[in-house]
Write an enzyme that holds these catalytic residues in place. Structure first.
Site, short mmCIF file in Angstrom:
data_model
loop_
_atom_site.label_atom_id
_atom_site.label_comp_id
_atom_site.label_asym_id
_atom_site.label_seq_id
_atom_site.Cartn_x
_atom_site.Cartn_y
_atom_site.Cartn_z
N LYS A 1 -17.52 29.78 -15.81
CA LYS A 1 -17.56 28.60 -15.14
C LYS A 1 -16.61 27.82 -15.44
O LYS A 1 -16.33 27.33 -16.42
CB LYS A 1 -19.01 27.78 -15.55
CG LYS A 1 -19.25 26.53 -14.49
CD LYS A 1 -19.69 25.22 -15.14
CE LYS A 1 -18.70 24.55 -15.79
NZ LYS A 1 -17.81 23.91 -14.78
N GLU B 1 -13.82 26.38 -29.00
CA GLU B 1 -12.59 25.91 -29.15
C GLU B 1 -12.59 24.65 -28.63
O GLU B 1 -12.64 24.10 -27.34
CB GLU B 1 -11.60 26.62 -28.31
CG GLU B 1 -11.28 28.02 -28.42
CD GLU B 1 -10.53 28.21 -29.69
OE1 GLU B 1 -9.81 27.37 -30.35
OE2 GLU B 1 -10.29 29.45 -30.15
N CYS C 1 -5.03 19.64 -26.59
CA CYS C 1 -5.87 19.62 -27.76
C CYS C 1 -5.16 19.94 -29.00
O CYS C 1 -5.62 19.24 -30.28
CB CYS C 1 -6.95 20.89 -27.63
SG CYS C 1 -6.27 22.46 -27.54
N GLU D 1 -9.20 11.27 -29.48
CA GLU D 1 -8.27 12.00 -28.59
C GLU D 1 -7.78 10.86 -27.52
O GLU D 1 -8.77 10.62 -26.72
CB GLU D 1 -8.82 13.24 -27.87
CG GLU D 1 -8.80 14.35 -28.85
CD GLU D 1 -9.18 15.59 -28.08
OE1 GLU D 1 -10.25 15.52 -27.65
OE2 GLU D 1 -8.45 16.52 -28.22
P1 NAP Z 1 -15.10 18.89 -21.21
O1 NAP Z 1 -15.54 17.67 -20.54
O2 NAP Z 1 -15.83 19.23 -22.46
O3 NAP Z 1 -15.37 20.06 -20.31
C1 NAP Z 1 -15.11 21.46 -20.46
C2 NAP Z 1 -16.09 22.23 -19.55
O4 NAP Z 1 -17.27 22.12 -19.88
C3 NAP Z 1 -15.81 22.12 -17.94
O5 NAP Z 1 -16.02 23.19 -17.45
C4 NAP Z 1 -16.94 21.14 -17.94
O6 NAP Z 1 -17.66 21.28 -16.58
C5 NAP Z 1 -18.02 21.77 -18.84
N1 NAP Z 1 -19.21 20.90 -19.07
C6 NAP Z 1 -19.04 19.84 -19.10
N2 NAP Z 1 -20.69 19.33 -19.71
C7 NAP Z 1 -21.34 20.74 -19.43
C8 NAP Z 1 -22.64 20.89 -19.97
N3 NAP Z 1 -23.52 19.78 -20.13
N4 NAP Z 1 -23.19 22.17 -19.96
C9 NAP Z 1 -22.22 23.03 -19.51
N5 NAP Z 1 -21.05 22.79 -19.27
C10 NAP Z 1 -20.38 21.81 -19.42
O7 NAP Z 1 -13.67 18.90 -21.46
P2 NAP Z 1 -12.43 18.73 -20.44
O8 NAP Z 1 -12.51 17.18 -20.21
O9 NAP Z 1 -12.57 19.44 -19.48
O10 NAP Z 1 -11.34 18.93 -21.51
C11 NAP Z 1 -10.58 18.31 -22.45
C12 NAP Z 1 -11.11 18.85 -23.72
O11 NAP Z 1 -10.94 20.11 -24.11
C13 NAP Z 1 -10.38 17.95 -25.10
O12 NAP Z 1 -11.48 17.43 -25.84
C14 NAP Z 1 -9.38 19.14 -25.56
O13 NAP Z 1 -9.19 18.89 -26.89
C15 NAP Z 1 -10.39 20.18 -25.49
N6 NAP Z 1 -9.78 21.33 -25.42
C16 NAP Z 1 -9.59 22.31 -26.49
C17 NAP Z 1 -8.84 23.49 -26.80
C18 NAP Z 1 -8.90 24.52 -27.78
O14 NAP Z 1 -8.39 25.41 -27.73
N7 NAP Z 1 -9.28 24.09 -28.91
C19 NAP Z 1 -8.00 23.70 -25.36
C20 NAP Z 1 -7.84 23.06 -24.42
C21 NAP Z 1 -8.94 21.74 -24.43
P3 NAP Z 1 -17.12 20.13 -15.50
O15 NAP Z 1 -15.47 20.14 -15.14
O16 NAP Z 1 -18.02 20.52 -14.42
O17 NAP Z 1 -17.55 18.84 -16.21
#
Ligand code: NAP
Length: 476
Positions: A173, A248, A282, A380
């Site tokens: 997903k 991650e 990130c 962040e």
């Molecule tokens: P996010 O809001 O946590 O979303 C990530 C994924 O999770 C998306 O596919 C989102 O779907 C899904 N999601 C959200 N709520 C969910 C739920 N209740 N159940 C299942 N899936 C759910 O993060 P983002 O805004 O896309 O990305 C930014 C974040 O990712 C930052 O915090 C960044 O630091 C972190 N990040 C970490 C790494 C690493 O390797 N450590 C790498 C890149 C990014 P939808 O899009 O449909 O909401």
């Protein structure tokens, strides 16, 4: 306008509800394509397809699995420009960076194809003459993968490639903002000969799909990249069935410049690290600590370079800074800047939205005199804002750098070897760049400490998270 569907059991299909939505280009606010919008029903079908395909795929010789992945690698490189344009259209990053992401995403496919052939077991000397002891390593089972929008292609291959290499099947997903490049990867997998059901794509309602994936016993593992907040929700749900997890999550990286550093290199490094992907990574610097004797000189050099950066549509070759992902992201960036200024920070450059197009653009921003107690010091920002803090001693800056619940990446610049060793040993982070602003590479294990996650992607042990160990005792 291009249309994308879900990919389940080797077929491109509409969502069960028949719903679809438009993906918006953040640089222009125009729709770029229409995508099927799924829910728990589609996720259930995808889990069934992955579970049905698992016995055969996990028994397929590693050499054959590796050959399909190598074919995918080649096809990705053949379609590099198209994939890069898709990334830029969906989430705005400069096209030069998007090309780099495609290369990195393909490298993960190649690396894991090679690793597929090296999932060795062990023989263990027994205490009894009539016993032989050994371990074998086997695929964990069908896997659910959930990925974010900021690296919409490489985050996908970092999960799918090791899963498929290890013999797992998968349901992906991707983020709602960026399904197009994920769909292209599935076209490539199909062309490379990946058998039906081995990898499945479901786009849509994250809450419903997440619950369906985590609530189904057929899914044995969840691998997630995204925010710490959502990661914690998924961890709680995974606990009910003691599913294997890799997380991650978010970061809050310190970037430390000691007075003995090569200042020119430190400034170039800070630019490359902080403003990559418009500050939406990130592992980008969230706190730039500069030792007090050089803080003024560092700030002046940094400002001169930052003010030369070009903000604009990522499709232009000259663009350095693209749009922030959406209106909500832009509001958060500006809120962090205003909060810091209201609490005593000094604005060196930027600090406002800008309009090189209709999209969500923000000027690259430098803040000085930043201190603890400001939102930017603990949350962040996910935008092009560089906060500069001044420090006096090594002990002080190590304590400050570690004063966070995150532990993903940290950076420092020094020319003193003894200090370099002391500092990298003392930093409580999963990845440390010593005079290196871009340490990420497929050969290195990527992952965080503390609330930045668990598990590692890439590196010599990248398949471990997708394998179970089985101990066998044989009496002869
Ligand atoms: P996010 O809001 O946590 O979303 C990530 C994924 O999770 C998306 O596919 C989102 O779907 C899904 N999601 C959200 N709520 C969910 C739920 N209740 N159940 C299942 N899936 C759910 O993060 P983002 O805004 O896309 O990305 C930014 C974040 O990712 C930052 O915090 C960044 O630091 C972190 N990040 C970490 C790494 C690493 O390797 N450590 C790498 C890149 C990014 P939808 O899009 O449909 O909401």
């Amino acid at each position: 306008m291009k249309n994308y569907q879900l990919f389940i059991g080797g077929k491109w299909v509409s969502s069960q509800s028949g719903d679809s939505y438009e993906v918006i280009n953040p640089a222009t606010r125009e729709a770029v394509w229409r995508v099927a919008y799924g829910d728990d029903r589609d996720a259930e079908l995808a889990v069934e397809a992955a579970a049905d395909a698992f016995p055969k795929w996990s028994q397929t010789p590693a050499k054959e699995r590796a050959a399909i992945l190598m074919k995918m690698y080649q096809l990705m490189l053949e379609r590099k420009e198209e994939l890069a344009r898709t990334i830029t259209l969906e989430m705005g990053k400069p096209i030069r960076e998007a090309r780099g992401e495609v290369q990195s995403a393909a490298d993960y496919v190649q690396w894991n194809a090679e690793e597929a052939k090296r999932t060795y077991g062990e023989t263990i000397p027994s205490s009894f003459a009539n016993k032989r002891l050994l371990t074998i390593r086997q695929a964990v089972g069908p896997v659910a993968a959930i990925t974010p929008w900021n690296f919409p292609l490489s985050m996908v291959t970092r999960k799918l490639a090791p899963a498929l290499a290890a013999g797992c099947t998968a349901v992906l997903k991707p983020a709602t903002q960026t399904p197009g490049c994920a769909a292209m990867l599935f076209e490539i997998a199909q062309e490379a000969g990946l058998p039906d059901g081995v990898a499945n794509l479901v786009v849509g309602s994250s809450g419903k799909i997440g619950k369906a994936l985590l609530g189904n016993h057929k899914i044995r593992k969840i691998t997630f990249t995204g925010s710490t907040e959502v990661g914690k929700l998924l961890l709680r749900d995974a606990a009910d069935q003691v599913k294997r997890v890799s997380m991650e999550l978010g970061g809050h990286a310190p970037f430390i410049v000691f007075a003995d550093a090569d200042l020119e290199k430190a400034v170039e490094g800070a630019i490359a690290n902080k403003f990559r992907n418009t500050g939406q990574t990130c592992i980008c610097a969230n706190r730039i600590y500069v030792q007090s004797p050089v803080v003024e000189e560092f700030t002046a050099l940094f400002k001169a370079k930052v003010e030369n950066m070009v903000v604009g549509n990522g499709l232009e070759e000259t663009t350095d800074i693209g749009p922030v992902i959406d209106e909500q992201g832009l509001l958060k960036v500006h809120e962090h800047v205003e909060d810091a200024l209201s609490k005593g920070a000094r604005l060196i450059s930027g600090g406002e939205k800008c309009q090189p197009g209709a999209g969500t653009f923000y000027k690259p921003t430098i803040l000085a005199n930043v201190s603890e107690g400001m939102m930017i010091s603990t949350e962040e920002t996910f935008g092009p804002v560089a906060p500069i803090y001044s420090f006096e001693s090594e002990e002080e800056v190590i304590a400050k750098a570690n004063q966070t619940n995150y532990g993903l990446a940290a950076y420092f610049y020094t020319r003193d070897l003894g200090r370099a060793i002391r500092v990298y040993e003392a930093l409580e982070y999963g990845m440390v760049g010593c005079n290196d602003p871009v340490p990420t590479t497929v050969q290195g294990p990527f992952g965080g400490w503390k609330e930045s996650g668990m598990g590692r992607e890439g590196g010599p042990h990248g398949l471990d998270d997708f394998l179970e160990t089985k101990f066998v005792s044989i009496q002869i």
